[in-house]
Design an enzyme around this catalytic site. Structure first.
Site, PDB file in Angstrom:
ATOM      1  N   ILE A   1     -15.389  -2.951  10.659  1.00  0.00           N
ATOM      2  CA  ILE A   1     -14.791  -3.840  11.670  1.00  0.00           C
ATOM      3  C   ILE A   1     -15.562  -3.817  12.988  1.00  0.00           C
ATOM      4  CG2 ILE A   1     -12.465  -3.731  10.710  1.00  0.00           C
ATOM      5  CD1 ILE A   1     -11.794  -1.616  12.819  1.00  0.00           C
ATOM      6  N   GLY A   2     -16.596  -2.990  13.073  1.00  0.00           N
ATOM      7  CA  GLY A   2     -17.362  -2.942  14.312  1.00  0.00           C
ATOM      8  C   GLY A   2     -18.543  -2.018  14.188  1.00  0.00           C
ATOM      9  N   SER A   3     -19.494  -2.157  15.101  1.00  0.00           N
ATOM     10  CA  SER A   3     -20.649  -1.271  15.135  1.00  0.00           C
ATOM     11  C   SER A   3     -21.076  -1.083  16.568  1.00  0.00           C
ATOM     12  CB  SER A   3     -21.806  -1.846  14.313  1.00  0.00           C
ATOM     13  OG  SER A   3     -22.264  -3.047  14.895  1.00  0.00           O
TER      14      SER A   3
ATOM     15  N   GLY B   1     -23.868   1.679  19.275  1.00  0.00           N
ATOM     16  CA  GLY B   1     -25.081   2.469  19.363  1.00  0.00           C
ATOM     17  C   GLY B   1     -25.004   3.777  18.620  1.00  0.00           C
TER      18      GLY B   1
ATOM     19  N   GLY C   1     -22.797   4.329  15.762  1.00  0.00           N
ATOM     20  CA  GLY C   1     -22.405   4.254  14.368  1.00  0.00           C
ATOM     21  C   GLY C   1     -21.550   3.048  14.059  1.00  0.00           C
ATOM     22  N   LEU C   2     -20.928   3.092  12.854  1.00  0.00           N
ATOM     23  CA  LEU C   2     -20.079   2.010  12.369  1.00  0.00           C
ATOM     24  C   LEU C   2     -18.617   2.409  12.460  1.00  0.00           C
ATOM     25  CD1 LEU C   2     -22.111   1.087   9.164  1.00  0.00           C
ATOM     26  CD2 LEU C   2     -22.056  -0.177  11.312  1.00  0.00           C
ATOM     27  N   VAL C   3     -17.749   1.409  12.624  1.00  0.00           N
ATOM     28  CA  VAL C   3     -16.309   1.647  12.667  1.00  0.00           C
ATOM     29  C   VAL C   3     -15.678   0.939  11.477  1.00  0.00           C
ATOM     30  CG1 VAL C   3     -14.188   1.419  13.991  1.00  0.00           C
ATOM     31  CG2 VAL C   3     -16.354   1.802  15.178  1.00  0.00           C
TER      32      VAL C   3
ATOM     33  N   LYS D   1     -14.745   6.231  12.639  1.00  0.00           N
ATOM     34  CA  LYS D   1     -16.077   6.006  13.190  1.00  0.00           C
ATOM     35  C   LYS D   1     -17.059   6.912  12.442  1.00  0.00           C
ATOM     36  CE  LYS D   1     -16.780   5.766  17.677  1.00  0.00           C
ATOM     37  NZ  LYS D   1     -16.970   6.213  19.091  1.00  0.00           N
TER      38      LYS D   1
ATOM     39  N   ASP E   1     -18.003   5.299  30.571  1.00  0.00           N
ATOM     40  CA  ASP E   1     -18.225   4.021  29.888  1.00  0.00           C
ATOM     41  C   ASP E   1     -16.925   3.222  29.832  1.00  0.00           C
ATOM     42  OD1 ASP E   1     -19.690   2.062  28.663  1.00  0.00           O
ATOM     43  OD2 ASP E   1     -19.627   2.955  26.667  1.00  0.00           O
TER      44      ASP E   1
END
Length: 993
Positions: free
Chosen positions: A692-694, A696, A698-700, A714, A817
């Site tokens: 569902i997302g990426s 810097g 890794g991938l989610v 994650k 962040d």
């Protein structure tokens, strides 16, 4: 009947009056035209600027001063509109008044640039004061015609660029004040040739790292030199010590090195020397003792060494600050003879010996801080002799003896910290009655006696910390009258009796520590009313009865220790509602089955020493068995073994190829919350279809378990080029989220640290990120456009999460962040701050602030990064405040931080600042303007997200939140509020409606 003489006199006055009125008519027309075309007056302060038949002279108008000039004409000489809340551009038209010599427009909302060409109209000015506005662009250039300009003050605006060389030609200048502008370049040497200067203020300017120009030593008339927080490096030039008229020398908060020049003793007129927060070294020059006019002396936070010279100690100082250095030796007795001493701070050094007995006897000392030294002997008995003492801080020394009786009569005292000494004896009875906000006598003292009921007179006490002493007696019920109490630490004493059931009155309690006493009775169920409680430690007492199920109602409790008591009964299942970081009920007399949610290895030590507790598969806790079950154990066991063996054989056959291809995983699993799944439930779901997302790191993945529970996982990059970064992110997330518990911070449930990859398991947020909801262009999104009520709730929740990180986490954490994509929304649109891959812990300071942390590179996301990253590697929690301010502006505008609609070189902060002022901008200086276009002071319709349908009340509320956002995004960290203050401001804005 008038005589001829009287008649002549009367006619002369009448003629003069008419002449004066006529001569000022032109000025009135100029002023009226400028008001109509260049200024907006929302509060109506200039409503009398109207030319009428009876009022054609401006000399009685608001902000206007007239004088009789040559030729006996009355003319405008001064315009002072400071603090009138006016907006618009710089009113060049004022300078068409030929007699005008002074313009003061401070503390308004004027903005835009100041252009050199139209400014030339003002060349006859002597004073130009524009402090605290929103002027921007380059500093205005001044042509040679400005030969009479004496005062130029542009403090606290938004000017950028370097100081123009034309300023070096303003030879009549006496005051130059550019304080608090985001300028660049260096402190120019040519300023040293403005020999008429009496005041030079370049403080709080982010210059490039540069030394102090030695030419400043030429300014022989200078009385005030302020270069605070100006990024100065190198040594203090000896030439500065030629400024014998100097009264204020402020070089604080820079990176100056070397020793303080011995020639500093030549500053015979100096009243104040501020050199704190630099890198100065060496000893204090004895010549400082010659400065008999010196009253404020601050060299704290440096690397100074040696002993304090007696000659300096004898100065008649009001403020004497030597803290955070490496001073040694004793404190000269002569310091106690100073009749002016009000503030005395020498903490965090290595001073030894005894404190002078007469300290405070001859002066109205208010703040006394000698903590973290090596002082011994007794406390000075006369510290409050003049009844002005407010703070006494002596912790971490070797002071002994009793607390002087005289301290009990010091009703001005409101803050006491005497922990980590060797104090003994009984605390004076009246000591407990003082109007204190904090009382800390903890650790390594041997104080005794009891807490009297009269402590109820300390109505504003928020922290009572008296642990590790010999106090005894019962805990007085009157303690419950202290409604501001946040911390009660009575641990490691000899208190008896029961815990007062009235504890439910203390609604603000956050931490209760009463461990290692002799308390008995039952734990009062009323403690469940203390809804702010995060830590409850009652271990090592004699408490009886059951664990109150009501403890499960404490919404933010994350630390519960009831071990080593005589508690009985079963462990209430209601405790499973708690988000516990630490849980311990060991060594009691509890019985029954441990609730299933606690049957995990992470909680195993929490139950030891309760022989009658049982749980399956939680060695050494015995399993739960009934007599009836015992008869069937053997046959059932045999059947299970046969079935299990068959299943294993079948599984081996099916998976044999996999075992050949892939070695066995060796993973370290850490569980942070109660979970009903294992890593084996997660592995198969980490497929491409579930991404569902990426980012810097890794991938989610969205992982839905068989139980119906949905998780966010994650998976961090494992490739060689990105492994270092993923390790850093993994460590940061685990070290922060693993111990943080707050309703507005995303929960880390579990982590897996394996050879092949690492992953982190979080609670799943159904509505994704705030950034997705605000900015997604997908038409099929399930979330409808957010209304203002929801946006405001998200703002408050996210602010509370960040406030917890900055002020309530130990140590404090800076996120680094903060952005809308890192604020996740659950099914109720409640926000959670997420993604702690860049987070850093900070060191908490004694004054409840936090120290800066050095960053090796710029952290954060484009559009959210605070300006100070551009000129320093040291940042603190104020960088998060800036980023949060950007998020507030996103909520208001619905735009991304760098939306293309803002125009070139403009971000959401500049856009909001300009749009908020909403002033007309005629093309010509005296150009006409349609008054109907003015609207309200802030025409928010051009600023707010058009997707919101707003009421008048909501527009007013947005305007107030906009003020908070602009405060958060101030260019200078020192001007930004803390996140705790931001929460207060946001709640105030809501409560005003």
């Amino acid at each position: 009947m008038l005589t001829n003489t009287n008649l002549f006199f009367f006619l002369s006055l009448l003629l003069l009056s008419c002449f004066l009125q006529v001569s000022s008519n032109g000025d009135a027309e100029i002023l009226s035209r400028v008001k109509k075309t260049r200024l907006f007056d929302p509060d109506g302060n200039l409503q009398d600027w109207v030319i009428t038949g009876d009022n054609r002279s401006p000399c009685n108008w608001t902000g206007i001063t007239c004088h009789i000039r040559k030729g006996s004409s009355l003319a405008v000489t001064t315009i002072d509109l400071s603090g009138y809340n006016i907006s618009g551009g710089f009113p060049y038209g004022f300078c068409r008044i030929r007699t005008l010599i002074n313009i003061t427009l401070s503390q308004n909302n004027l903005n835009g640039t100041i252009d050199s060409a139209p400014l030339s109209l003002c060349s006859k000015l002597q004073n130009l004061i524009l402090n605290q506005n929103n002027f921007s662009g380059k500093l205005p250039e001044f042509s040679p015609e400005f030969r009479k300009l004496r005062v130029l003050e542009l403090e606290s605006n938004l000017f950028t660029g370097e100081i123009p060389q034309s300023y070096g030609r303003l030879t009549a200048l006496q005051v130059l004040n550019l304080n608090g502008n985001p300028l660049s370049g260096i402190v120019p040497a040519f300023l040293g040739y403005l020999t008429e200067l009496t005041r030079l203020d370049l403080a709080y300017i982010s210059f490039d790292p540069s030394p102090i120009p030695s030419t400043l030593g030429n300014l022989s008339n200078l009385t005030d030199l302020r270069l605070t927080h100006s990024n100065l490096v190198g040594e203090i030039p000896d030439s500065i010590m030629n400024l014998v008229l100097l009264e204020n020398l402020d070089l604080a908060m820079n990176s100056l090195t070397g020793e303080i020049p011995e020639s500093i003793g030549r500053l015979e007129s100096v009243y104040q020397i501020e050199l704190y927060d630099n890198r100065l070294s060496g000893k204090l020059p004895e010549s400082i003792g010659n400065l008999t006019e010196l009253r404020n002396f601050d060299v704290s936070q440096n690397n100074l060494t040696g002993e304090l010279p007696e000659k300096i100690a004898a100065l008649q100082l009001i403020s004497f600050n030597l803290n955070d250095n490496f001073f040694t030796g004793g404190l000269p007795d002569v310091v106690a003879l100073n009749p002016n001493l009000v503030e005395f701070k020498i903490f965090n050094n290595s001073f030894t010996g005894t404190l002078p007995r007469n300290l405070g006897k001859f002066s109205e000392i208010s703040e006394f801080d000698v903590s973290t030294n090596r002082f011994s002997g007794e406390l000075p008995p006369y510290l409050c002799y003049r009844r002005k003492l407010q703070k006494i801080i002596t912790f971490s020394n070797q002071l002994s003896g009793e607390i002087p009786e005289s301290y009990g009569d010091c009703h001005s005292l409101n803050y006491i910290r005497m922990a980590d000494n060797k104090l003994s004896g009984e605390v004076p009875a009246r000591f407990w009655e003082l109007p204190l906000t904090r009382l800390e006598l903890a650790n390594n003292n041997q104080l005794q006696g009891s807490i009297p009921p009269s402590i109820s007179k300390a109505r504003h006490l928020s922290q009572l910390e008296i642990s590790a002493n010999n106090f005894s007696g019962v805990i007085p019920v009157k303690l419950c009258d202290l409604r501001d109490l946040r911390v009660i630490d009575l641990s490691r004493n000899s208190f008896l009796g029961s815990i007062p059931s009235c504890i439910n009155k203390l609604k603000n309690l956050e931490r209760v520590e009463m461990q290692e006493n002799m308390l008995d009775g039952e734990i009062p169920s009323s403690v469940s009313s203390c809804t702010e409680l995060t830590e409850l430690n009652l271990s090592n007492n004699r408490l009886r009865g059951g664990i109150p199920p009501e403890l499960g109602d404490l919404p933010v409790l994350n630390y519960l220790d009831l071990s080593n008591n005589q508690l009985t009964g079963e462990i209430p299942a209601e405790l499973l509602r708690l988000k516990l970081n630490q849980f311990n009920v060991s060594d009691n007399k509890l019985y029954g089955k441990i609730p299933s949610g606690f049957q995990q290895d992470i909680f195993r030590p929490s139950f030891l020493g309760n022989p009658n507790l049982c749980a399956p598969n939680l060695d050494p806790i015995r399993p739960c068995r009934s007599k009836r079950e015992t008869r069937y154990i053997l046959p059932i066991s045999i059947l299970c073994i046969v079935a299990l063996t068959g299943a294993l054989v079948w599984l081996f056959i099916k998976t044999k190829p996999l075992f050949k291809r892939k070695p066995k995983r060796t993973n370290k699993i850490t569980i942070f919350q109660r979970v009903g799944f294992t890593e084996e439930d997660i592995y198969p779901q980490l497929t491409e279809d579930n991404i569902i997302g990426s980012g810097g790191s890794g991938l989610v993945y969205r992982v839905k378990l068989k139980s119906g529970q949905t998780l966010a996982v994650k998976k961090l990059w494992g490739e060689t080029g990105q492994k270092t970064e993923s390790e850093s992110v993994f460590r940061s997330e685990v070290e922060t989220l693993g111990r943080v518990r707050h309703g507005n911070i995303v929960k880390l449930l579990m982590c897996c640290n394996g050879e092949e990859f690492r992953f982190l398991v979080y609670e799943f947020m159904e509505n994704g990120s705030l950034g997705d909801v605000l900015h997604s262009e997908k038409e099929h999104r399930a979330v409808s456009p957010l209304d203002w009520t929801t946006r405001f709730s998200i703002a408050v929740g996210a602010a509370q999460g960040l406030s917890y990180l900055h002020h309530d986490s130990v140590p404090p954490i800076v996120h680094r962040d903060v952005k809308s994509n890192n604020i996740l929304l659950d099914h109720e649109m409640k926000p959670r701050v997420a993604d702690f891959g860049l987070a850093k812990p900070l060191k908490r300071e004694d004054n409840d602030g936090v120290s800066d942390v050095s960053m090796s590179c710029v952290a954060g996301s484009y559009g959210y990064i605070a300006p100070e990253y551009g000129y320093t590697s040291k940042v603190n929690e104020k960088s998060d405040v800036y980023s949060f301010g950007v998020v507030l502006l996103e909520l208001i505008t619905g735009k991304r931080p760098n939306d293309s609609s803002f125009g070139e070189n403009k971000d959401i902060v500049k856009f909001a600042m300009e749009a908020a002022l909403c002033y007309p901008s005629p093309s010509a200086e005296d150009g006409a303007m349609n008054q109907d276009s003015l609207g309200n002071y802030r025409d928010l319709s051009k600023l707010v997200d058009p997707k919101m349908k707003l009421s008048t009340r909501e527009y007013e509320e947005i305007e107030k939140v906009l003020d908070v956002a602009l405060l958060c995004t101030s260019s200078f960290p020192i001007n930004r509020p803390t996140m705790r203050k931001v929460v207060e401001l946001l709640k105030e804005k809501k409560s005003l409606e």
